[in-house]
Design a protein around this motif. Sequence first.
Motif, PDB file in Angstrom:
ATOM      1  N   LEU A 144       1.003  -1.341  -0.107  1.00  0.00           N
ATOM      2  CA  LEU A 144       0.070  -0.004   0.100  1.00  0.00           C
ATOM      3  C   LEU A 144       0.807   1.383   0.146  1.00  0.00           C
ATOM      4  O   LEU A 144       0.530   2.116  -0.564  1.00  0.00           O
ATOM      5  N   LEU A 145       1.831   1.055   0.802  1.00  0.00           N
ATOM      6  CA  LEU A 145       2.827   2.661   0.975  1.00  0.00           C
ATOM      7  C   LEU A 145       3.340   2.639  -0.436  1.00  0.00           C
ATOM      8  O   LEU A 145       3.561   3.860  -1.151  1.00  0.00           O
ATOM      9  N   LEU A 146       3.884   1.509  -1.113  1.00  0.00           N
ATOM     10  CA  LEU A 146       4.901   1.688  -2.291  1.00  0.00           C
ATOM     11  C   LEU A 146       3.731   2.109  -3.336  1.00  0.00           C
ATOM     12  O   LEU A 146       4.299   2.816  -4.517  1.00  0.00           O
ATOM     13  N   GLU A 147       2.678   1.629  -3.480  1.00  0.00           N
ATOM     14  CA  GLU A 147       1.618   2.041  -4.593  1.00  0.00           C
ATOM     15  C   GLU A 147       1.226   3.346  -4.338  1.00  0.00           C
ATOM     16  O   GLU A 147       1.232   4.186  -5.415  1.00  0.00           O
ATOM     17  N   LYS A 148       1.211   4.015  -3.132  1.00  0.00           N
ATOM     18  CA  LYS A 148       0.964   5.166  -3.080  1.00  0.00           C
ATOM     19  C   LYS A 148       2.205   6.149  -3.561  1.00  0.00           C
ATOM     20  O   LYS A 148       1.774   7.189  -4.100  1.00  0.00           O
TER      21      LYS A 148
END
Length: 285
Positions: free
Chosen positions: A273-277
Motif C-alpha cells: 500500500l505504501l509503495l503503491e501510494k
Amino acid sequence: MKILDTHFLALACLLSKGHLLIEDVPGTGKTLLAKNLAQKLGIKTIRLQCTNDLLPSDILGYNFYDQEKKKMIFKKGPIFSQVLLADELNRAPSKTQSALLEAMEESQVSIEGETYQLEKPFFVIATQNPREHVGVFDLPESQIDRFYLSLKMNELSRKDYKTILTQDKHASPLELIKNIPEGSSNITKIQSLVEKIHMHTDVLEYQLTLVEKAEEALEINLAIRYRKQLYRLSQSIAYLSGRDFVTSDDIQAVFIPSLRHRCKHLSDSETILLLEKIIKTTKAP
C-alpha cells in the motif's frame, strides 16, 4: 502501472544477473516455475530441499580422501548448477543460509582455501515459508539483500485449477516470450546486452526519487546495491518488452517486488500500500 506475470518477472531477474525469492505455502507451483525456466532456456537446474539439519557442505560440496587415487577429491554440491532451486530456504539454519552469500554475490565458492567458479548463468530461486509456519528461521539482512525480487505465485482461478487437473501438459507462460534463444552462452550474451539498455537522465532521476521516498515511507536504508539492482531490473524489463531504452513503466513494474521482502517490520499488505501510494504520487517523466 503494468502488472507482469510471475514467470516474466523471474526471467527478468535472471537477465539482470540477480536472484529470486518466492514466499508462499508449499504446493503453489514454485518448483514448476524453476523447471519451466530451465527448460525454456536450455540450462540445467537442481532442486535442493532445505531442512533444519542441512549443513553448508550439503550445498557447497566437500573434500574427501580417495583411497584408489591416494589424494583428496572435491565432490561438488548442488550449488554447481545454473538454476538452483533452494526450496524452503528459511527452514535451514543461519550458518547454512550464509553458505549461499559468496555464490550469489560473486558466482564462486571458497572451500578450505580453494576457490571454485560457478557456471554461467548462475541463478538462485529460493522459496521461503510464511513466518507463522513452525520451524522457520528469518533470513538475515545480508541474505535478503542478495535477492533482486520477491514474488508470490499468481493466484489461480477455478478455471485455472480445472485446466491443470484435466491436462497432463499445459503451456508454460514462458512460451509467450519469443526473443530468448536457448543455451547458456545465449543467456550470458543477453545479460551483456541488458546492461547496455539506455536509461535517460530524467528516467534515472525518477528512479532515484522513488527510492528516496521509499526509504522515508518504509523507514529503511537502501544501499547502493539496491539502486543498482533496480537499475538492472528496469533494463531487463525494457529488453523483454522489445525496447533499447528504459521507461518509467519499466521501473514501476519491478519497484514493489524489489522492495517487499526488505521490510520485516511491516506486513506485506502494508508495504504494498505504501509503495503503491509512492508510485501514484510521484510524477513520471
